[in-house]
Design an enzyme around this catalytic site. Structure first.
Site, PDB file in Angstrom:
ATOM      1  N   LYS A   1      36.186  19.072   3.397  1.00  0.00           N
ATOM      2  CA  LYS A   1      36.915  18.141   4.286  1.00  0.00           C
ATOM      3  C   LYS A   1      36.579  18.997   5.596  1.00  0.00           C
ATOM      4  O   LYS A   1      36.517  20.098   5.777  1.00  0.00           O
ATOM      5  CB  LYS A   1      38.320  18.045   3.949  1.00  0.00           C
TER       6      LYS A   1
HETATM    7  N1  GLU Z   1      38.154  10.236   3.827  1.00  0.00           N
HETATM    8  C1  GLU Z   1      38.193   9.531   2.621  1.00  0.00           C
HETATM    9  C2  GLU Z   1      38.776  10.042   1.408  1.00  0.00           C
HETATM   10  O1  GLU Z   1      39.886  10.943   1.763  1.00  0.00           O
HETATM   11  C3  GLU Z   1      36.624   9.393   2.254  1.00  0.00           C
HETATM   12  C4  GLU Z   1      35.712  10.538   2.167  1.00  0.00           C
HETATM   13  C5  GLU Z   1      34.227  10.169   2.020  1.00  0.00           C
HETATM   14  O2  GLU Z   1      34.054   8.891   1.943  1.00  0.00           O
HETATM   15  O3  GLU Z   1      33.265  10.943   1.721  1.00  0.00           O
HETATM   16  O4  GLU Z   1      38.657   9.897   0.564  1.00  0.00           O
END
Ligand code: GLU
Length: 425
Positions: free
Chosen positions: A115
């Site tokens: 993240k």
């Molecule tokens: N931000 C989204 C989540 O928390 C998607 C992450 C992604 O598609 O890599 O799952």
């Protein structure tokens, strides 16, 4: 003997998202056939903190703090969104990265967890300033991202346009176009059909699957959605389309309610025109806190972490909580909801639809062959249903909550991968 000292760089108060994650991990330990190596999941694999200097439109300089955390790369490249929000900090990004590890494992897609985030308030910045922040941030973390290393995506405060800048910046640095470095891109540059609504759709599929097992009919089911961003908006549309009554929704500016059910398509139009759910003509204003106390079948928190806590959990009157957000329920609140018979479909399962279609996008980018929206939605629904069934079945067998069950499956898969690979060197 295991030498496992606490991390010196954790930057949060007790009760923050990272401590919540650690507690969730501790809770699954007794149910794992083999928990050896689990302490490794309490330590992110790699963290990069970067300084982001940009020139504001005024000509003044501003400095922002950016992070990319790779929690685990055991099952594949890192995967996870980029968050632009004033509350972003290292520990929050660490927790969000860890939850990505678990999410990808629960639905069985071949990614680790990562993240990123920049501590900034995009609502106070111009589009051009946001673009400069994103481009500089990507240039700074360029060393540790890539289509086979770590693949960013949208999250709170980011969207397809921003992913286009991510893709462009990375590609410019490489001297060639690299669509697979990010997902959630516009379709015109290698994005996937269906990605935009995928998280909300996955939330809906989980609610539907739960409803089947509880004998709840979707027609007329009452629904409350907290947050009307990418996830809440799409989820509300799915519920509405299926004949459910979305009776209340909220966003950062306030909450609204209509007992007979909101006209969701009209509300979506209102939000597109005014930027908020507030002031929607066919609804009454509602206190944001009262949102969680309404008597409904489904409560969908689709905003930020730590929204259902020991303070408001005793007053939750929903039959089920389906977590569209990451980390919306604290472990203490989980216990209270459990005692009151409120079922919780955990975030790592309920909101995994987004990363699932991100996986499809990544596969399509590599193959340079794109699927139809019907095919994408059908494959998404299948993965969500199968994953839900696996989590449900284990929960029944072991008499554990759906969250513990999801973690037993996820942690088991990650630990298996880690054990197969062994400890290097
Ligand atoms: N931000 C989204 C989540 O928390 C998607 C992450 C992604 O598609 O890599 O799952």
């Amino acid at each position: 003997m295991i030498y496992d000292p606490p991390l010196s760089y954790v930057s949060e108060e007790p009760g923050g998202p990272w401590s919540n994650y650690l507690e969730q991990l501790d809770r699954v330990r007794p149910y794992l056939p083999d928990a050896s190596g689990i302490e490794g999941l309490k330590r992110p694999k790699r963290i990069m903190i970067v300084d982001i200097p940009i020139r504001l439109d005024s000509g003044d300089m501003a400095y922002f703090e950016g992070y990319r955390v790779q929690h685990s790369l055991a099952r594949g490249p890192g995967k996870g969104g980029i968050r632009l929000h004033p509350a972003v900090n290292l520990s929050e990004v660490m927790a969000l990265a860890a939850w990505m590890t678990m999410k990808c494992a629960v639905v069985g897609i071949p990614f680790g967890g990562a993240k990123g985030g920049v501590r900034c308030d995009p609502t106070m910045l111009s589009q051009h300033e946001v673009e400069r922040i994103v481009r500089r941030y990507i240039s700074e973390i360029n060393l540790i991202i890539g289509p086979k290393i770590d693949i960013p995506a949208p999250d709170v405060g980011t969207n397809a346009q921003i992913m286009a800048w991510v893709m462009d910046t990375y590609s410019m640095n490489k001297g060639r176009t690299v669509p697979g470095v990010t997902t959630g891109k516009p379709v015109a540059i290698g994005g996937s059909l269906g990605r935009q609504d995928a998280t909300g759709r996955g939330v809906y599929v989980c609610a539907e699957e739960l409803g089947k097992r509880l004998n709840l009919s979707m027609a007329g089911a009452r629904v409350v959605v907290q947050g009307f961003g990418n996830v809440g908006n799409a989820a509300a549309r799915c519920f509405h389309r299926a004949g459910a009554k979305v009776i209340a929704v909220s966003d950062v500016r306030g909450a609204i309610m209509n007992h007979r059910g909101l006209d969701v398509p009209a509300l979506v139009q209102h939000v597109a025109q005014t930027g908020s759910v507030v002031g929607f003509p066919e609804a009454e204003p509602l206190d944001g806190m009262a949102l969680f106390e309404l008597e409904v079948e489904y409560l969908v928190p689709a905003a930020l972490e730590n929204q259902i806590t020991e303070r408001n959990a005793p007053r939750v009157k929903a039959k089920a909580v389906v977590e569209g957000a990451n980390g919306p329920t604290t472990p203490d609140a989980d216990d209270i909801l459990g005692r009151h018979g409120v079922l919780v479909v955990p975030d790592i399962l309920a909101n995994a639809g987004g990363v699932t279609v991100s996986y499809f996008e990544w596969v399509q980018d590599f193959n340079e062959y794109f699927w139809s929206e019907e095919e994408i939605n059908a494959r998404l629904a299948r993965i969500m249903r199968d994953s839900f069934q696996a989590v449900w079945q284990l929960a029944q067998e072991r008499k554990i909550t759906l969250r513990t069950s999801a973690y037993v499956l996820a942690v088991g898969r990650v630990l298996e991968a880690k054990r197969m690979r062994g400890v290097y060197p």
